[in-house]
Design an enzyme around this catalytic site. Structure first.
Site, PDB file in Angstrom:
ATOM      1  N   GLU A   1       0.890  -1.092  -0.013  1.00 42.15           N
ATOM      2  CA  GLU A   1      -0.197  -0.125   0.046  1.00 42.15           C
ATOM      3  C   GLU A   1       0.945   1.359   0.037  1.00 42.15           C
ATOM      4  O   GLU A   1       0.589   2.112  -0.915  1.00 42.15           O
ATOM      5  CB  GLU A   1      -0.754  -0.163   1.300  1.00 42.15           C
ATOM      6  N   ASP A   2       1.845   1.346   0.814  1.00 39.11           N
ATOM      7  CA  ASP A   2       2.345   2.554   1.168  1.00 39.11           C
ATOM      8  C   ASP A   2       3.960   2.627   0.608  1.00 39.11           C
ATOM      9  O   ASP A   2       4.585   3.359   0.954  1.00 39.11           O
ATOM     10  CB  ASP A   2       2.641   2.767   2.503  1.00 39.11           C
TER      11      ASP A   2
END
Ligand code: MN
Length: 495
Positions: free
Chosen positions: A81-82
């Protein structure tokens, strides 16, 4: 929040040792270094290093007694996600099981509760259905609990959204999975942010009662210990447990209690943990013989468990101070299941007796369906739930995040007709997860589907009839085709 303590990899391994005798934790080391590097330089809104968050998440999972792959996925859960790294990278490095868990969490992360209660039930169902591996739900809970702990650093609007989502979506699911402790954590962390006024009110009216009741329970613990020793009954633990704040609040709001705290008998209950089931009944008899029980308050949830699997004996007795006291009597295993629900099955991995029914996902889902039945008495709910679980539904999103549920194998055309006939009839193409995609491609749970409208299109294609899965879409296509054929003939006649 500063009160969140810093956790090290050694703490995680220590917890694992408490639950598993001989386990190789090499993969934990690997994931730790991998995620640390991936999140390097990133900060949380609170200003702390980002990596602290996945470590705490993994630590919580270890405390819950979950297995190594789950804890590993906890460490890695925010990587795709990051950071620059993708699910494929995780697959290459950690293999299929862990990559699937991480991917599942990323997918669950796309589900957003937008505050519409009418969607809440759908979202809960989707949440469970999408988590084909129930362990992703546990990771999501651990993740959410840490985020709730650090909620104070976020803007007010975000605090409210996350707190309400926790109460509307996460805690009911935890309840259905029989996870009393985890539900309580989520609720008590979210409550003050979601309903600050109610929270303050509850604090004011309950404090005196709780302290009075605690003192009383303290005295009763001593007396109960004496009673058990006199009768030579072995016990593991006797302790007082306070009712959780949010659960107390919900109870007070029920018409039966009418916000009167005097009517609540289990503010502080006395819990007795007894090794043998047979002795639980013996103790129930002793307690009711020693103090007069309140009528209709003896509950045998051992022979008749609550639908979420909760097992215990309850009785409420009159104390000599006039305040009624609830006793909860159960075995250590029942207690573990009451607090950790489905997650507790991992504590008994070596114990064949308790896992023999619960190893395969299909069986999990059946059990879930069984356990879910009690929560909503709504008949439609049960009907639709059965449909979802047994007839394989998928859940997809509109670009705005609303949830659409469709039968498995449905395509973007089914989706388009589900939204509106006009959108179906003028469907020119589709983007699935922001990528252009063929209209006949079957959708998967979690997909975000965007329909591209072609204003020039006058009618659907006849071929679509072979592609769509839902009856609604078929009917709508047929009627649009009839209409356009009619128009065509009319145009010919009018020429
Ligand atoms: Mn996270």
């Amino acid at each position: 929040m500063s009160k969140q303590k810093t956790v090290s990899i050694e703490d995680i391994k220590q917890e694992i040792k408490l639950h598993y005798n001989e386990t190789n934790t090499d993969i934990i080391d690997l994931a730790f270094e991998y995620a640390k590097k991936a999140h390097e330089g990133q900060m949380r809104t609170s200003g702390e290093p980002y990596f602290n968050h996945p470590i705490r998440t993994a630590y919580t999972l270890a405390q819950w007694g979950l297995d190594i792959p789950t804890i590993t996925a906890g460490l890695l859960h925010d990587v795709p996600e990051d950071t620059e790294l993708t699910i494929n990278d995780i697959y290459t490095e950690f293999g299929k099981e862990i990559a699937n868990l991480v991917e599942g969490i990323t997918k669950l992360g796309t589900i957003k509760y937008r505050g519409y209660r009418r969607y809440a039930e759908n979202i809960r169902k989707m949440f469970v259905a999408m988590a084909s591996d129930i362990r992703t739900v546990f990771i999501k809970f651990a993740d959410r609990i840490d985020n709730l702990h650090t909620l104070n650093v976020l803007p007010l609007v975000k605090q409210q959204r996350i707190a309400k989502e926790s109460l509307e979506i996460y805690s009911p699911i935890a309840h259905r999975l029989g996870m009393g402790y985890i539900r309580g954590e989520i609720e008590d962390l979210a409550f003050p942010y979601a309903y600050p006024v109610a929270y303050t009110w509850l604090e004011q009216i309950s404090q005196d009662f709780i302290s009075r009741q605690s003192t009383l329970v303290g005295q009763y613990i001593k007396e109960t210990e004496k009673l058990l020793k006199e009768n030579e009954i072995e016990y593991s633990k006797i302790y007082g447990r306070s009712k959780r704040k949010y659960s107390l609040y919900r109870k007070l709001l029920r018409p039966k209690y009418n916000k009167d705290i005097n009517q609540i008998y289990d503010l502080v209950a006395l819990r007795i943990i007894i090794p043998k089931t047979r002795n639980c009944y013996l103790v129930l008899g002793l307690v009711n013989n020693h103090w007069p029980p309140l009528p209709n308050r003896i509950k045998d949830y051992i022979s008749q468990p609550k639908p979420n699997g909760y097992r215990s004996l309850h009785t409420t007795v009159f104390s000599n101070k006039g305040l009624p006291i609830e006793f909860q009597i159960r075995t250590p295993e029942m207690d573990d299941f009451a607090e950790y629900g489905l997650a507790a099955h991992w504590h008994y991995k070596q114990n064949e007796e308790s896992t023999k029914n619960l190893t395969k996902n299909k069986k999990w889902l059946k059990q879930l369906a069984e356990w879910q039945k009690d929560i909503e008495n709504d008949r439609n709910y049960i009907k639709s739930l059965k449909l979802d679980i047994f007839m394989d539904r998928i859940f997809v999103f509109t670009p705005k995040g609303d949830v659409i549920d469709l039968p498995e194998g449905s395509t973007s055309i089914d989706f388009a007709y589900h939204i509106h006939s006009d959108i179906g009839n003028q469907c020119g193409g589709a983007k699935i997860n922001s990528k252009l995609s063929g209209l006949n491609k079957p959708l998967c749970s979690g997909d975000i589907v965007e329909i591209i409208i072609n204003r020039k299109r006058e009618s659907p294609s006849e071929d679509w009839l072979n592609v769509v899965k839902t009856q609604t879409a078929k009917d709508k296509i047929k009627s649009a085709l009839r209409r356009s054929q009619g128009n065509f003939i009319n145009r010919l006649l009018n020429r």
